[in-house]
Design a protein around this motif. Structure first.
Motif, mmCIF file in Angstrom:
data_model
loop_
_atom_site.group_PDB
_atom_site.id
_atom_site.type_symbol
_atom_site.label_atom_id
_atom_site.label_comp_id
_atom_site.label_asym_id
_atom_site.label_seq_id
_atom_site.Cartn_x
_atom_site.Cartn_y
_atom_site.Cartn_z
ATOM 1 N N ASN A 9 0.826 -1.207 0.000
ATOM 2 C CA ASN A 9 0.000 0.000 0.000
ATOM 3 C C ASN A 9 0.862 1.260 0.000
ATOM 4 O O ASN A 9 0.569 2.221 -0.720
ATOM 5 C CB ASN A 9 -0.942 0.011 1.208
ATOM 6 C CG ASN A 9 -2.059 -0.993 1.067
ATOM 7 O OD1 ASN A 9 -2.410 -1.404 -0.034
ATOM 8 N ND2 ASN A 9 -2.613 -1.411 2.196
ATOM 9 N N THR A 11 3.903 1.495 -1.134
ATOM 10 C CA THR A 11 4.565 1.562 -2.432
ATOM 11 C C THR A 11 3.637 2.136 -3.490
ATOM 12 O O THR A 11 4.033 3.012 -4.273
ATOM 13 C CB THR A 11 5.056 0.167 -2.867
ATOM 14 O OG1 THR A 11 5.948 -0.341 -1.874
ATOM 15 C CG2 THR A 11 5.755 0.221 -4.201
ATOM 16 N N VAL A 12 2.402 1.672 -3.521
ATOM 17 C CA VAL A 12 1.430 2.173 -4.497
ATOM 18 C C VAL A 12 1.180 3.661 -4.275
ATOM 19 O O VAL A 12 1.144 4.453 -5.230
ATOM 20 C CB VAL A 12 0.114 1.359 -4.418
ATOM 21 C CG1 VAL A 12 -0.978 2.033 -5.223
ATOM 22 C CG2 VAL A 12 0.338 -0.060 -4.910
ATOM 23 N N GLU A 13 1.032 4.079 -3.037
ATOM 24 C CA GLU A 13 0.788 5.494 -2.744
ATOM 25 C C GLU A 13 1.978 6.350 -3.165
ATOM 26 O O GLU A 13 1.808 7.434 -3.730
ATOM 27 C CB GLU A 13 0.509 5.697 -1.262
ATOM 28 C CG GLU A 13 0.164 7.141 -0.940
ATOM 29 C CD GLU A 13 -0.189 7.346 0.516
ATOM 30 O OE1 GLU A 13 -0.050 8.485 0.969
ATOM 31 O OE2 GLU A 13 -0.588 6.376 1.192
ATOM 32 N N GLU A 14 3.173 5.873 -2.893
ATOM 33 C CA GLU A 14 4.357 6.637 -3.283
ATOM 34 C C GLU A 14 4.459 6.746 -4.795
ATOM 35 O O GLU A 14 4.809 7.804 -5.321
ATOM 36 C CB GLU A 14 5.608 5.990 -2.710
ATOM 37 C CG GLU A 14 6.857 6.802 -2.955
ATOM 38 C CD GLU A 14 8.044 6.321 -2.153
ATOM 39 O OE1 GLU A 14 9.168 6.694 -2.524
ATOM 40 O OE2 GLU A 14 7.843 5.584 -1.167
ATOM 41 N N MET A 15 4.166 5.674 -5.507
ATOM 42 C CA MET A 15 4.237 5.705 -6.966
ATOM 43 C C MET A 15 3.202 6.657 -7.557
ATOM 44 O O MET A 15 3.439 7.285 -8.582
ATOM 45 C CB MET A 15 4.046 4.301 -7.540
ATOM 46 C CG MET A 15 5.165 3.338 -7.186
ATOM 47 S SD MET A 15 6.750 3.822 -7.837
ATOM 48 C CE MET A 15 6.585 3.262 -9.504
ATOM 49 N N LYS A 16 2.048 6.789 -6.912
ATOM 50 C CA LYS A 16 0.997 7.678 -7.405
ATOM 51 C C LYS A 16 1.270 9.136 -7.076
ATOM 52 O O LYS A 16 1.037 10.019 -7.903
ATOM 53 C CB LYS A 16 -0.360 7.295 -6.792
ATOM 54 C CG LYS A 16 -0.984 6.067 -7.385
ATOM 55 C CD LYS A 16 -2.337 5.830 -6.742
ATOM 56 C CE LYS A 16 -3.016 4.593 -7.267
ATOM 57 N NZ LYS A 16 -4.312 4.351 -6.590
ATOM 58 N N ASN A 17 1.724 9.417 -5.862
ATOM 59 C CA ASN A 17 1.756 10.794 -5.377
ATOM 60 C C ASN A 17 3.136 11.427 -5.268
ATOM 61 O O ASN A 17 3.244 12.649 -5.324
ATOM 62 C CB ASN A 17 1.072 10.865 -3.999
ATOM 63 C CG ASN A 17 -0.371 10.411 -4.067
ATOM 64 O OD1 ASN A 17 -1.074 10.704 -5.019
ATOM 65 N ND2 ASN A 17 -0.805 9.679 -3.052
ATOM 66 N N LYS A 18 4.175 10.648 -5.100
ATOM 67 C CA LYS A 18 5.488 11.227 -4.820
ATOM 68 C C LYS A 18 6.483 11.103 -5.962
ATOM 69 O O LYS A 18 7.484 11.811 -5.982
ATOM 70 C CB LYS A 18 6.087 10.590 -3.564
ATOM 71 C CG LYS A 18 5.284 10.894 -2.307
ATOM 72 C CD LYS A 18 5.943 10.290 -1.090
ATOM 73 C CE LYS A 18 5.103 10.577 0.148
ATOM 74 N NZ LYS A 18 5.716 9.971 1.345
ATOM 75 N N SER A 20 7.924 11.662 -9.598
ATOM 76 C CA SER A 20 7.786 12.645 -10.670
ATOM 77 C C SER A 20 7.901 11.914 -12.015
ATOM 78 O O SER A 20 8.997 11.534 -12.437
ATOM 79 C CB SER A 20 8.889 13.692 -10.535
ATOM 80 O OG SER A 20 8.878 14.551 -11.633
ATOM 81 N N TRP A 21 6.767 11.722 -12.668
ATOM 82 C CA TRP A 21 6.745 11.003 -13.935
ATOM 83 C C TRP A 21 6.993 11.983 -15.075
ATOM 84 O O TRP A 21 6.465 13.089 -15.081
ATOM 85 C CB TRP A 21 5.399 10.313 -14.139
ATOM 86 C CG TRP A 21 5.130 9.262 -13.115
ATOM 87 C CD1 TRP A 21 4.351 9.374 -12.013
ATOM 88 C CD2 TRP A 21 5.667 7.941 -13.084
ATOM 89 N NE1 TRP A 21 4.359 8.210 -11.298
ATOM 90 C CE2 TRP A 21 5.157 7.309 -11.931
ATOM 91 C CE3 TRP A 21 6.531 7.230 -13.909
ATOM 92 C CZ2 TRP A 21 5.483 6.005 -11.599
ATOM 93 C CZ3 TRP A 21 6.844 5.934 -13.571
ATOM 94 C CH2 TRP A 21 6.330 5.335 -12.435
#
Length: 63
Positions: A9, A11-18, A20-21
C-alpha cells in the motif's frame, strides 16, 4: 502478512503521489537520445572490431 500489505500500500501510494513522472514529450525525447547514443556506440564498437580484426589478420598472415 500485514507488513507485506502495508509495504504494498505504501509503495502504491508513493508511486501515485510522490514520483515525478516524465511527460510523453520528455519520454519521447529521452528515448530518441538513447537510440541515437546506442547507435553511435554500436558503430564505434563495430569499427574497432573491424579494425582489430583487419590488423590481427594481417599480423598473423605475416608468419
Amino acid at each position: 502478512m500485514s507488513n507485506i500489505r502495508t509495504y504494498i500500500n505504501d509503495t502504491v501510494e508513493e508511486m501515485k503521489n510522490k514520483v515525478s513522472w516524465p511527460s510523453y514529450a520528455e519520454l519521447q525525447n529521452s528515448s530518441v537520445l538513447v537510440l541515437i547514443g546506442s547507435l553511435i556506440f554500436a558503430l564505434v564498437v563495430g569499427a574497432m572490431d573491424f579494425g582489430f580484426d583487419t590488423v590481427l589478420t594481417w599480423f598473423y598472415n605475416q608468419f
